[in-house]
Design a protein around this motif. Structure first.
Motif, short mmCIF file in Angstrom:
data_model
loop_
_atom_site.label_atom_id
_atom_site.label_comp_id
_atom_site.label_asym_id
_atom_site.label_seq_id
_atom_site.Cartn_x
_atom_site.Cartn_y
_atom_site.Cartn_z
N VAL A 3 0.86 -1.18 0.00
CA VAL A 3 0.00 0.00 0.00
C VAL A 3 0.90 1.23 0.00
O VAL A 3 1.91 1.27 0.71
CB VAL A 3 -0.91 0.02 1.25
N THR A 51 4.42 3.32 -8.53
CA THR A 51 3.44 2.40 -7.94
C THR A 51 2.81 1.48 -8.99
O THR A 51 2.28 0.43 -8.64
CB THR A 51 2.30 3.15 -7.20
N LYS A 52 2.89 1.87 -10.23
CA LYS A 52 2.29 1.06 -11.31
C LYS A 52 3.07 -0.22 -11.57
O LYS A 52 2.52 -1.16 -12.15
CB LYS A 52 2.18 1.88 -12.59
N THR A 56 2.28 -2.14 -5.78
CA THR A 56 1.30 -1.39 -4.99
C THR A 56 -0.10 -1.76 -5.47
O THR A 56 -0.39 -1.74 -6.66
CB THR A 56 1.52 0.12 -5.14
N GLU A 57 -0.96 -2.12 -4.51
CA GLU A 57 -2.32 -2.52 -4.85
C GLU A 57 -3.36 -1.44 -4.56
O GLU A 57 -4.39 -1.38 -5.22
CB GLU A 57 -2.68 -3.81 -4.10
N VAL A 58 -3.10 -0.62 -3.54
CA VAL A 58 -4.03 0.44 -3.14
C VAL A 58 -3.20 1.65 -2.72
O VAL A 58 -2.13 1.50 -2.13
CB VAL A 58 -4.93 -0.01 -1.96
N ILE A 59 -3.73 2.83 -3.01
CA ILE A 59 -3.08 4.07 -2.60
C ILE A 59 -4.02 4.81 -1.64
O ILE A 59 -5.20 5.01 -1.96
CB ILE A 59 -2.75 4.97 -3.80
N THR A 77 -3.68 7.20 -12.09
CA THR A 77 -3.54 5.75 -11.93
C THR A 77 -4.88 5.05 -12.09
O THR A 77 -5.93 5.69 -11.99
CB THR A 77 -2.95 5.42 -10.54
N THR A 78 -4.82 3.76 -12.33
CA THR A 78 -6.03 2.95 -12.32
C THR A 78 -6.14 2.16 -11.01
O THR A 78 -7.12 1.45 -10.81
CB THR A 78 -6.06 1.96 -13.50
N SER A 79 -5.17 2.29 -10.13
CA SER A 79 -5.24 1.64 -8.82
C SER A 79 -6.31 2.31 -7.97
O SER A 79 -6.57 3.51 -8.12
CB SER A 79 -3.89 1.76 -8.08
N PRO A 80 -6.92 1.55 -7.06
CA PRO A 80 -7.89 2.18 -6.15
C PRO A 80 -7.21 3.24 -5.28
O PRO A 80 -6.11 3.01 -4.77
CB PRO A 80 -8.39 1.03 -5.29
N MET A 128 -7.66 -5.63 -0.86
CA MET A 128 -6.59 -6.60 -1.14
C MET A 128 -7.01 -8.02 -0.76
O MET A 128 -6.48 -8.99 -1.32
CB MET A 128 -5.32 -6.19 -0.42
#
Length: 162
Positions: A3, A51-52, A56-59, A77-80, A128
């Motif tokens: 994270v 982070t990409k 990293t799964e979540v920010i 980003t496209t991360s949550p 996650m």
């Protein structure tokens, strides 16, 4: 399991420490940065780019006042992205809350309560846990412990007011 936690200012850290420690307790790697969307935008963009590819799964992004940080990150980003509005001005955090929650269509930011970083950490774990069964089990245990604590407090109250 990783994270990223980004805050707009190091003064926000005091509101995030318990959540960071909570995530680490479950062996989640936490990358912590203080990168203002306004004052350090190039460094922020570089960090979000990293982070990409670093797992990293979540920010989680915490900011006060104008609180553009979570939205700016979500746009990159496209991360949550989970936004944590921080109380830090004459408006008691309402300015930050409204800035974070009122994102335009296509740039969502999950938003927790003002100074609600612990819920941001738990929400990140829940996201996650879709992929990581050990986090799912840990969350079940955590919520069971909360339930047991609540029921024990209720029993004590009922005994006291028989």
């Amino acid at each position: 399991m990783r994270v990223a936690v980004v805050m707009g200012s190091t003064s926000d850290l005091v509101k995030l420490v318990d959540m960071i420690d909570f995530l680490k307790k479950y062996d989640i790697q936490v990358d912590v940065r203080a990168l203002s969307a306004h004052r350090a935008h190039d460094a922020l963009a570089s960090f979000i780019e990293d982070t990409k590819t670093n797992g990293t799964e979540v920010i989680i992004a915490a900011a006060g006042k104008a609180a553009h940080l979570p939205g700016v990150i979500a746009a990159m980003t496209t991360s949550p992205v989970i936004g944590v509005p921080i109380k830090g001005s004459a408006l008691d955090g309402m300015d930050a809350l409204l800035s974070i929650v009122q994102m335009p269509a296509g740039i969502p930011v999950a938003t927790v309560a003002i100074d609600g970083s612990m819920n941001a950490g738990i929400l990140a774990m829940q996201m996650m846990a879709i992929k990581h069964d050990n986090l799912k089990a840990a969350l079940i245990d955590y919520k069971t412990a909360m339930t047991n604590s609540c029921l024990a407090a209720n029993e004590k109250l009922m005994e006291e007011y028989k």
